[in-house]
Scaffold this active site. Structure first.
Site, short mmCIF file in Angstrom:
data_model
loop_
_atom_site.label_atom_id
_atom_site.label_comp_id
_atom_site.label_asym_id
_atom_site.label_seq_id
_atom_site.Cartn_x
_atom_site.Cartn_y
_atom_site.Cartn_z
CE LYS A 100 63.24 124.35 3.91
NZ LYS A 100 64.63 124.76 3.69
CE1 TYR A 138 66.10 119.84 1.31
CE2 TYR A 138 65.47 118.77 3.37
CZ TYR A 138 65.29 119.77 2.42
OH TYR A 138 64.28 120.71 2.60
CG ASN A 204 65.17 128.36 3.63
OD1 ASN A 204 64.52 127.41 4.05
ND2 ASN A 204 65.92 128.29 2.54
CG HIS A 207 61.93 122.24 -0.46
ND1 HIS A 207 63.25 122.08 -0.77
CD2 HIS A 207 61.23 121.46 -1.35
CE1 HIS A 207 63.36 121.22 -1.79
NE2 HIS A 207 62.15 120.84 -2.15
CD GLU A 218 62.03 118.09 -4.27
OE1 GLU A 218 61.16 118.98 -4.31
OE2 GLU A 218 63.25 118.33 -4.19
#
Length: 374
Positions: A100, A138, A204, A207, A218
């Protein structure tokens, strides 16, 4: 002949550039002596007699992967028999991983952890999501309190999407990254990637897909819609660095990238390529009349996956050359032992990295990979 338990079979496609036809073969790999052979499916005849071919590695043999045999780029489209399917399907499970925006400066360390944990990086590319891309990705979280914050964050900067392959890859990757919330991760899994490099519940670091259906969706989202996402390359004031196949196959890419970032460079774009012999020779053409190793250099560049990066900094071309060190790793170890080639190079051909030599070529070389080869 050896027992069939030692033989793995794969259906492979090759695009014949002369005829502009896709030709299909059966590729056999014998694990006890690392030999290969090929049958021409349509004409039902032997195409390549069984022989040693060190460029083909067992870990690169998975559906969707590419291998290069005698300058032919072969795409593995299916398992060739039930034995191979049963033996490898779970072992070669795929998952999607994302680094990320908050962890982009840690990509070297994250990639090193991925390699050390036994994953194979099958595909990798950096890109920027628009807000609507992030919302689509998402979509299952729409209506949840964190949805807007998450989609804003994921479209705020460059990310890296990767297809990872391993035995039980989905759960293995989720274990390596740790619990979703960084603070929980720091308590419960202090050596996980989110504990080490995350900030909070949304920012965070990484993913990971949560099921095989998610992984399929994905991976398809990022890698099976040609032209959907523009590269994150800026194509100005830049240099190109290529991590060569021998260094990629020896899992040195994380350490090399970390050395580049630690030295103050920005990696503005990164992508995994499988070069054809034609592309390799075209890219290296300026060295043809200059370096006696030209043919071997071109061969090395298409001897497996290579990782191309657009690198930026002030006076980036000479600065990156300085960090890479002399072309010959033997010389580099004597004169500049802290350089990349001194640490990770083998010889003049397998010297870990290619970097742009002339300041005026930085943009041209970056454009070759991040525009022309897209």
């Amino acid at each position: 002949r050896m027992p069939t338990g030692e033989r793995y079979a794969f259906v492979v496609d090759w695009l014949d550039p002369q005829a502009q036809l896709v030709r299909q073969y059966l590729l056999f790999y014998y694990s006890n002596d690392q030999t290969v052979e090929m049958d021409d499916i349509k004409n039902r005849r032997k195409f390549l007699k069984r022989c040693e071919y060190p460029g083909v590695r067992f870990e690169n043999l998975f559906v969707g992967g590419t291998v290069n045999i005698y300058s032919r780029d072969l795409t593995i489209t299916d398992y060739g028999d039930e034995f191979t399917r049963n033996a490898l399907q779970k072992k070669m499970e795929k998952t999607l991983a994302i680094v990320k925006p908050d962890a982009m400066l840690k990509i070297g360390k994250i990639l090193d952890a991925i390699a050390r944990d036994g994953f194979r990086v099958a595909r990798m590319r950096s890109l920027r999501l628009t807000r609507s891309d992030a919302q689509q990705f998402y979509a299952e979280h729409q209506g949840k309190p964190f949805y807007d914050q998450l989609t804003d964050f994921m479209s705020s900067g460059t990310i890296i999407a990767m297809e990872l392959v391993a035995d039980g890859a989905i759960q293995k990757w989720r274990k390596l990254i740790g619990p979703t919330n960084t603070f929980t991760a720091q308590q419960e899994a202090p050596s996980s990637l989110r504990a080490l490099y995350g900030t909070d519940g949304t920012r965070n670091a990484c993913h990971g897909s949560d099921s095989s259906a998610s992984a399929q969706r994905e991976i398809s989202f990022f890698f099976e819609q040609p032209g959907r996402f523009a590269s994150s390359a800026r194509l100005s004031n830049c240099s190109l660095c290529i991590i060569k196949p021998h260094a990629f196959n020896q899992n040195l890419f994380g350490q090399i990238i970390d050395a580049i970032i630690e030295d103050g460079f920005e990696i503005s774009a990164i992508q995994l390529f499988n070069m054809t012999r034609v592309n390799a020779e075209e890219f290296l053409e300026v060295y043809k009349s200059v370096l006696p190793e030209f043919n071997r250099m071109a061969e090395e560049l298409c001897n497996g996956p290579c990782l191309a990066m657009e690198v930026r900094a002030e006076n980036v071309v000479p600065a990156l050359r300085e960090l890479a060190g002399p072309h010959d790793p033997e010389l580099a170890r004597l004169l500049r032992p802290k350089t990349i080639r001194a640490q990770f190079g083998v010889d003049k051909v397998m010297n870990a990295v290619h970097v742009t030599d002339l300041p005026e070529d930085g943009q041209l070389e970056a454009e070759y990979f991040f525009r022309i080869l897209q």
